[in-house]
Design a protein around this motif. Structure first.
Motif, short mmCIF file in Angstrom:
data_model
loop_
_atom_site.label_atom_id
_atom_site.label_comp_id
_atom_site.label_asym_id
_atom_site.label_seq_id
_atom_site.Cartn_x
_atom_site.Cartn_y
_atom_site.Cartn_z
N PHE A 39 22.37 -19.01 -16.69
CA PHE A 39 22.73 -17.76 -16.00
C PHE A 39 24.23 -17.66 -15.84
CE2 PHE A 39 23.79 -15.77 -11.92
CZ PHE A 39 23.40 -14.47 -12.19
N MET A 40 24.85 -18.74 -15.42
CA MET A 40 26.29 -18.71 -15.19
C MET A 40 27.06 -18.56 -16.51
SD MET A 40 26.34 -18.55 -12.06
CE MET A 40 28.08 -18.57 -11.75
N LEU A 41 26.57 -19.19 -17.57
CA LEU A 41 27.22 -19.01 -18.88
C LEU A 41 27.06 -17.58 -19.38
CD1 LEU A 41 26.35 -22.36 -20.69
CD2 LEU A 41 28.60 -21.55 -19.95
N TYR A 42 25.92 -16.96 -19.09
CA TYR A 42 25.74 -15.56 -19.46
C TYR A 42 26.76 -14.68 -18.73
CZ TYR A 42 23.76 -10.88 -19.44
OH TYR A 42 23.59 -9.52 -19.54
N ALA A 43 26.90 -14.92 -17.42
CA ALA A 43 27.86 -14.13 -16.64
C ALA A 43 29.29 -14.40 -17.10
CB ALA A 43 27.71 -14.44 -15.15
N LEU A 44 29.61 -15.65 -17.42
CA LEU A 44 30.94 -15.98 -17.91
C LEU A 44 31.21 -15.32 -19.26
CD1 LEU A 44 33.57 -17.64 -17.63
CD2 LEU A 44 32.39 -19.47 -18.86
N GLY A 45 30.24 -15.41 -20.16
CA GLY A 45 30.41 -14.78 -21.47
C GLY A 45 30.58 -13.28 -21.37
N MET A 46 29.80 -12.67 -20.48
CA MET A 46 29.91 -11.23 -20.30
C MET A 46 31.29 -10.86 -19.73
SD MET A 46 27.19 -8.65 -18.44
CE MET A 46 27.24 -9.46 -16.87
N SER A 47 31.79 -11.69 -18.82
CA SER A 47 33.08 -11.37 -18.21
C SER A 47 34.25 -11.59 -19.17
CB SER A 47 33.29 -12.21 -16.95
OG SER A 47 33.51 -13.56 -17.28
N ALA A 67 20.96 -11.36 -8.31
CA ALA A 67 22.07 -12.17 -8.82
C ALA A 67 22.70 -12.99 -7.71
CB ALA A 67 23.12 -11.27 -9.48
N ARG A 68 22.84 -12.41 -6.54
CA ARG A 68 23.37 -13.16 -5.39
C ARG A 68 22.43 -14.28 -4.98
NH1 ARG A 68 26.24 -9.51 -0.80
NH2 ARG A 68 28.08 -8.98 -2.01
N LEU A 69 21.14 -14.00 -5.04
CA LEU A 69 20.16 -15.03 -4.71
C LEU A 69 20.24 -16.19 -5.69
CD1 LEU A 69 17.83 -15.67 -2.75
CD2 LEU A 69 16.29 -14.64 -4.43
N ILE A 70 20.38 -15.88 -6.97
CA ILE A 70 20.53 -16.94 -7.98
C ILE A 70 21.84 -17.71 -7.75
CG2 ILE A 70 20.93 -17.36 -10.43
CD1 ILE A 70 18.93 -15.13 -11.02
N ALA A 71 22.90 -16.99 -7.46
CA ALA A 71 24.19 -17.66 -7.22
C ALA A 71 24.11 -18.57 -6.00
CB ALA A 71 25.29 -16.62 -7.04
N TRP A 72 23.48 -18.09 -4.92
CA TRP A 72 23.33 -18.92 -3.72
C TRP A 72 22.44 -20.12 -4.01
CZ3 TRP A 72 19.72 -18.42 0.89
CH2 TRP A 72 20.14 -19.23 1.94
N GLY A 73 21.40 -19.92 -4.79
CA GLY A 73 20.53 -21.04 -5.17
C GLY A 73 21.28 -22.08 -5.97
N LEU A 74 22.12 -21.63 -6.90
CA LEU A 74 22.90 -22.58 -7.70
C LEU A 74 23.95 -23.30 -6.86
CD1 LEU A 74 23.38 -20.60 -11.01
CD2 LEU A 74 22.05 -22.67 -10.65
#
Length: 125
Positions: A39-47, A67-74
């Motif tokens: 998920f984080m690599l997807y967001a990084l690639g998109m950015s 997305a915030r829930l996933i970020a908080w979970g990570l």
């Protein structure tokens, strides 16, 4: 055959000691970090694609509840994994290996992790 073999091997019904639970959670959070990296690599690639991609990634991470829930979970998994890893390093050096000190180290790990996870939740939300 030995008649004194364990009868019940169902791990859900066996009461695990607290140090075992923290060790199992350390492994689980490691797996969560591994799969959450996608998920984080997807967001990084998109950015990194373009300015519009950066805006879309920033908007996704600030406006989307999921997305915030996933970020908080990570972040939560990272914090717990970090503190449990420190506990394991201390144990590798020969400290907190006895039953009582191991229980205390597990309690400290859980409390410090819980406080840092709550603070991270306040920061993210």
């Amino acid at each position: 055959m030995n008649e004194k073999r364990p009868v019940n091997l169902d791990l859900r019904t066996i009461k695990q000691p607290l140090p075992a639970i923290t060790s199992i959670l350390h492994r689980v959070t490691g797996l969560a970090l591994f799969f959450g990296a996608f998920f984080m690599l997807y967001a990084l690639g998109m950015s990194l694609e373009s300015e519009q991609g950066f805006e879309a990634a920033a908007q996704m991470l600030t406006e989307s509840f999921f997305a915030r829930l996933i970020a908080w979970g990570l972040v939560s998994a990272l914090l717990y994994h970090f503190f449990a890893g420190i506990k394991h390093l201390v144990m590798d050096f020969g400290h907190c290996e006895e039953l009582e000190s191991g229980k205390m180290a597990a309690k400290v790990t859980l409390v410090v992790s819980a406080v840092s996870i709550l603070l991270a939740g306040v920061w993210i939300w």
